[in-house]
Write an enzyme that holds these catalytic residues in place. Structure first.
Site, mmCIF file in Angstrom:
data_model
loop_
_atom_site.group_PDB
_atom_site.id
_atom_site.type_symbol
_atom_site.label_atom_id
_atom_site.label_comp_id
_atom_site.label_asym_id
_atom_site.label_seq_id
_atom_site.Cartn_x
_atom_site.Cartn_y
_atom_site.Cartn_z
ATOM 1 N N LYS A 75 78.327 87.940 79.254
ATOM 2 C CA LYS A 75 77.475 88.903 78.549
ATOM 3 C C LYS A 75 76.200 88.215 78.071
ATOM 4 O O LYS A 75 76.104 86.978 78.087
ATOM 5 C CB LYS A 75 78.238 89.498 77.360
ATOM 6 C CG LYS A 75 78.738 88.463 76.351
ATOM 7 C CD LYS A 75 79.563 89.114 75.270
ATOM 8 C CE LYS A 75 80.053 88.047 74.281
ATOM 9 N NZ LYS A 75 80.765 88.653 73.133
ATOM 10 N N ARG B 168 86.748 95.352 63.621
ATOM 11 C CA ARG B 168 85.469 95.643 64.258
ATOM 12 C C ARG B 168 85.730 96.761 65.260
ATOM 13 O O ARG B 168 85.663 97.930 64.912
ATOM 14 C CB ARG B 168 84.897 94.377 64.905
ATOM 15 C CG ARG B 168 83.464 94.469 65.369
ATOM 16 C CD ARG B 168 82.965 93.129 65.903
ATOM 17 N NE ARG B 168 83.767 92.627 67.016
ATOM 18 C CZ ARG B 168 83.501 91.490 67.655
ATOM 19 N NH1 ARG B 168 82.494 90.716 67.268
ATOM 20 N NH2 ARG B 168 84.257 91.098 68.660
ATOM 21 N N TYR C 69 47.450 78.191 64.657
ATOM 22 C CA TYR C 69 47.172 79.276 63.723
ATOM 23 C C TYR C 69 47.149 78.778 62.278
ATOM 24 O O TYR C 69 48.069 78.078 61.836
ATOM 25 C CB TYR C 69 48.225 80.371 63.848
ATOM 26 C CG TYR C 69 48.026 81.282 65.029
ATOM 27 C CD1 TYR C 69 46.890 82.076 65.139
ATOM 28 C CD2 TYR C 69 48.989 81.372 66.034
ATOM 29 C CE1 TYR C 69 46.709 82.933 66.221
ATOM 30 C CE2 TYR C 69 48.828 82.220 67.117
ATOM 31 C CZ TYR C 69 47.681 82.994 67.204
ATOM 32 O OH TYR C 69 47.515 83.832 68.267
ATOM 33 N N MET D 235 53.468 82.673 70.629
ATOM 34 C CA MET D 235 54.287 83.462 71.540
ATOM 35 C C MET D 235 54.443 82.784 72.894
ATOM 36 O O MET D 235 55.527 82.827 73.495
ATOM 37 C CB MET D 235 53.680 84.857 71.725
ATOM 38 C CG MET D 235 54.522 85.762 72.614
ATOM 39 S SD MET D 235 53.848 87.423 72.811
ATOM 40 C CE MET D 235 54.188 88.122 71.207
#
Length: 375
Positions: A40, A134, A267, A316
């Site tokens: 997964k 759960r 930045y 990013m």
């Protein structure tokens, strides 16, 4: 022309490490138990189709995923064998379960009725709640569990539960796991006694297989350990086995620049040079899954076998590294963010510790634009 995958940022997957981990985990399996790898979340960031197809070649023919579309991706990628969906699938997607020969988890009795009402025969495994609270029908609700077997369109091919303790080296946690196992097998035994067929029963995941394999079962849903990783450095110390990391995360250094003492970079100029500094720009950022919390010297990469601290804010698409003490570095070199370089190595759990999380999260968040290649 051979496809080139090392242009910007990429993931390398070691076939040898994967085979090693498979063989090691198979040696730990209880009698008559097989691996059902958890692939997964894109195989914990490794690349689900790549990993599952490689596992097929190693004789593994059962997998578990979280969603119907993860299962479809495997089928469309040529993956053979049983594929169990561990999570919720909307009843609208029942035709996809049939089309792609996927096995659906029954989350509780009400959900079983919803799926049965769709009127198409599907294979299912029943999830039993033995304490995780759960997903799953409570193991105390025997009447509801039995009624699932009367659903005309649900073909029950298995049942399973999940251990809620993560550190099974602690005696109290082991006792809790054994108690869950006892509750699970009591339900399975009762169901079989009254004639309900349950071909496969399973309970173990990575931690259970490593530390509590006597619980047994027909499958072991190995996840993080299969990839040669564990969630934390503390788990590594307690593992008792030598796993080999399958994944390395690398990026191309695209630019080398020098800034003078007192100048800033990135930045907000959060990096202020305290000396004349050589900075390498690595073509990778938080858009690729590098945690932004590693900014400003918290994290590092390896360049030419040396540690290069991350300076300034991670962007990013770019990350700045201080390579002042690596004089031979040039544009085009490789920066290793997870993996080995020379005698140095950064483990996924090292990155996780710096970011205040677990390696499972670090790996599963590695971005889709990263090229992945088995080597």
């Amino acid at each position: 022309m051979t496809e080139f995958y090392q242009g910007r940022a990429w993931i390398e997957l070691s076939r040898a490490a994967l085979r090693h981990n498979v063989e090691l985990l198979q040696a730990l399996l209880p009698l008559n138990c097989a691996l059902m790898p958890a692939v997964k979340a894109n195989a914990y960031g490794h690349g689900a189709v790549l990993i599952a197809r490689e596992l097929n070649t190693l004789g593994i023919n059962a997998f578990c995923v979280a969603t119907v579309f993860e299962g479809i991706e495997l089928r469309q990628g040529g993956v053979a064998g049983e594929i169990l969906i561990l999570g919720y699938t909307h009843p609208q997607y029942v035709p996809l379960l049939v089309q792609y020969h996927l096995t659906q988890t029954i989350l509780d009795h009400c959900y079983a009725l919803e799926l049965n009402a769709c009127g198409q025969i599907i294979n299912v495994h029943i999830k039993l709640d033995t304490g995780m609270h759960r997903l799953g029908e409570s193991c105390e609700n025997l009447d509801k569990i039995k009624r699932i077997f009367t659903c005309q369109f649900l073909c029950v091919t298995g049942a399973y539960t999940h251990l809620y303790e993560d550190d099974l080296t602690l005696p109290s946690n082991r006792e809790a796991a054994l108690t869950q196992g006892k509750a699970f097998y009591q339900v399975i035994g009762h169901l079989k006694h009254i004639g309900c067929q349950i071909p496969k029963a399973h309970i173990l995941a990575s931690s259970g297989l490593l530390h509590c394999s006597e619980i047994g079962g027909d499958y072991a849903r190995a996840g993080i350990a299969l990839y040669g990783q564990l969630s934390t450095n503390d788990e590594w110390k307690k593992a008792g086995v030598v796993l080999k990391p399958v994944l390395s995360l690398k990026a191309r250094i695209t630019l080398i620049r020098e800034i003078a003492e007192g100048e800033g970079a990135g930045y907000g100029h959060q990096f202020q040079a305290k000396r004349n500094t050589k900075i390498a720009v690595a073509a990778i950022g938080y858009g690729d899954g590098i945690p932004r919390s590693l900014s400003n010297g918290v994290g590092a990469a390896l360049v030419q076998g040396c540690v290069a601290p991350i300076v300034g804010r991670i962007c990013m698409d770019q990350t700045l590294l201080d390579v002042t003490d690596i004089p031979s570095v040039v544009s085009g070199d490789t920066a290793v963010f997870i993996g080995a370089s020379g005698e140095q190595e950064i483990m996924a759990c090292d990155v996780a510790e710096q970011a205040g999380t677990i390696s499972n999260e670090i790996l599963s968040r590695l971005g889709g634009r990263l090229e992945r290649e088995a080597v």
